[in-house]
Design a protein around this motif. Sequence first.
Motif, PDB file in Angstrom:
ATOM      1  N   LEU A   1       0.826  -1.208   0.000  1.00 45.81           N
ATOM      2  CA  LEU A   1       0.000   0.000   0.000  1.00 45.81           C
ATOM      3  C   LEU A   1       0.859   1.257   0.000  1.00 45.81           C
ATOM      4  CD1 LEU A   1      -2.855  -0.951   2.476  1.00 45.81           C
ATOM      5  CD2 LEU A   1      -3.056  -0.583   0.013  1.00 45.81           C
ATOM      6  N   ILE A   2       1.933   1.229   0.774  1.00 42.71           N
ATOM      7  CA  ILE A   2       2.830   2.387   0.803  1.00 42.71           C
ATOM      8  C   ILE A   2       3.414   2.618  -0.587  1.00 42.71           C
ATOM      9  CG2 ILE A   2       5.059   3.216   1.681  1.00 42.71           C
ATOM     10  CD1 ILE A   2       4.234   1.855   4.378  1.00 42.71           C
ATOM     11  N   LYS A   3       3.824   1.546  -1.250  1.00 43.76           N
ATOM     12  CA  LYS A   3       4.372   1.661  -2.605  1.00 43.76           C
ATOM     13  C   LYS A   3       3.309   2.189  -3.575  1.00 43.76           C
ATOM     14  CE  LYS A   3       6.991  -0.881  -6.029  1.00 43.76           C
ATOM     15  NZ  LYS A   3       7.647  -2.131  -6.375  1.00 43.76           N
ATOM     16  N   LEU A   4       2.055   1.755  -3.395  1.00 37.87           N
ATOM     17  CA  LEU A   4       0.956   2.187  -4.252  1.00 37.87           C
ATOM     18  C   LEU A   4       0.752   3.698  -4.179  1.00 37.87           C
ATOM     19  CD1 LEU A   4      -1.443   1.137  -6.029  1.00 37.87           C
ATOM     20  CD2 LEU A   4      -2.763   1.036  -3.927  1.00 37.87           C
ATOM     21  N   PHE A   5       0.982   4.268  -2.986  1.00 39.08           N
ATOM     22  CA  PHE A   5       0.743   5.700  -2.790  1.00 39.08           C
ATOM     23  C   PHE A   5       2.007   6.546  -2.882  1.00 39.08           C
ATOM     24  CE2 PHE A   5      -3.056   3.871  -0.873  1.00 39.08           C
ATOM     25  CZ  PHE A   5      -4.024   4.653  -1.480  1.00 39.08           C
ATOM     26  N   GLU A   6       3.118   5.953  -3.303  1.00 36.21           N
ATOM     27  CA  GLU A   6       4.354   6.720  -3.461  1.00 36.21           C
ATOM     28  C   GLU A   6       4.128   7.900  -4.389  1.00 36.21           C
ATOM     29  OE1 GLU A   6       7.634   4.409  -4.971  1.00 36.21           O
ATOM     30  OE2 GLU A   6       8.088   3.645  -2.979  1.00 36.21           O
ATOM     31  N   GLY A   7       4.549   9.059  -3.964  1.00 36.80           N
ATOM     32  CA  GLY A   7       4.465  10.245  -4.810  1.00 36.80           C
ATOM     33  C   GLY A   7       3.099  10.904  -4.846  1.00 36.80           C
ATOM     34  N   VAL A   8       2.101  10.369  -4.148  1.00 34.66           N
ATOM     35  CA  VAL A   8       0.773  10.963  -4.130  1.00 34.66           C
ATOM     36  C   VAL A   8       0.734  12.030  -3.052  1.00 34.66           C
ATOM     37  CG1 VAL A   8      -1.676  10.534  -3.670  1.00 34.66           C
ATOM     38  CG2 VAL A   8      -0.341   8.867  -4.961  1.00 34.66           C
ATOM     39  N   GLU A   9       0.285  13.221  -3.420  1.00 32.29           N
ATOM     40  CA  GLU A   9       0.172  14.309  -2.460  1.00 32.29           C
ATOM     41  C   GLU A   9      -1.257  14.374  -1.946  1.00 32.29           C
ATOM     42  OE1 GLU A   9       1.721  18.201  -3.413  1.00 32.29           O
ATOM     43  OE2 GLU A   9       2.951  17.288  -4.976  1.00 32.29           O
ATOM     44  N   VAL A  10      -1.407  14.510  -0.651  1.00 31.72           N
ATOM     45  CA  VAL A  10      -2.735  14.695  -0.064  1.00 31.72           C
ATOM     46  C   VAL A  10      -2.948  16.194   0.059  1.00 31.72           C
ATOM     47  CG1 VAL A  10      -4.195  14.276   1.941  1.00 31.72           C
ATOM     48  CG2 VAL A  10      -2.601  12.521   1.173  1.00 31.72           C
ATOM     49  N   LYS A  11      -3.881  16.710  -0.731  1.00 33.38           N
ATOM     50  CA  LYS A  11      -4.131  18.149  -0.743  1.00 33.38           C
ATOM     51  C   LYS A  11      -5.344  18.506   0.102  1.00 33.38           C
ATOM     52  CE  LYS A  11      -1.983  18.654  -5.220  1.00 33.38           C
ATOM     53  NZ  LYS A  11      -2.085  19.067  -6.592  1.00 33.38           N
ATOM     54  N   LYS A  12      -6.022  17.486   0.630  1.00 33.07           N
ATOM     55  CA  LYS A  12      -7.198  17.708   1.476  1.00 33.07           C
ATOM     56  C   LYS A  12      -6.923  17.059   2.817  1.00 33.07           C
ATOM     57  CE  LYS A  12     -10.007  16.880  -2.593  1.00 33.07           C
ATOM     58  NZ  LYS A  12     -11.036  16.033  -3.154  1.00 33.07           N
ATOM     59  N   ASP A  13      -7.952  16.977   3.625  1.00 35.41           N
ATOM     60  CA  ASP A  13      -7.783  16.288   4.900  1.00 35.41           C
ATOM     61  C   ASP A  13      -7.684  14.782   4.667  1.00 35.41           C
ATOM     62  OD1 ASP A  13     -10.743  15.073   5.716  1.00 35.41           O
ATOM     63  OD2 ASP A  13     -10.851  16.853   4.429  1.00 35.41           O
ATOM     64  N   ALA A  14      -7.110  14.073   5.619  1.00 32.71           N
ATOM     65  CA  ALA A  14      -6.861  12.633   5.482  1.00 32.71           C
ATOM     66  C   ALA A  14      -8.142  11.849   5.253  1.00 32.71           C
ATOM     67  CB  ALA A  14      -6.132  12.113   6.711  1.00 32.71           C
TER      68      ALA A  14
END
Length: 66
Positions: A39-52
Amino acid sequence: MGTKIVAVYENGVLRPKKKLNLPAGTEVELIIRPSLKGLIKLFEGVEVKKDAESALNETRERKLWE
């Protein structure tokens, strides 16, 4: 009775990372889910621009996991 194993999917085959102590021909039932590492690898490079919470809701809608 159950046993948790870690496996890698390669070329259409699930390959356990450790040898299984099962007789040949034993039928098993699998539940497939990505590991935390996956899962961590899946979200690599994804920026969270809103709340979690909003980000998690979006990923649920995209069905990255269930």
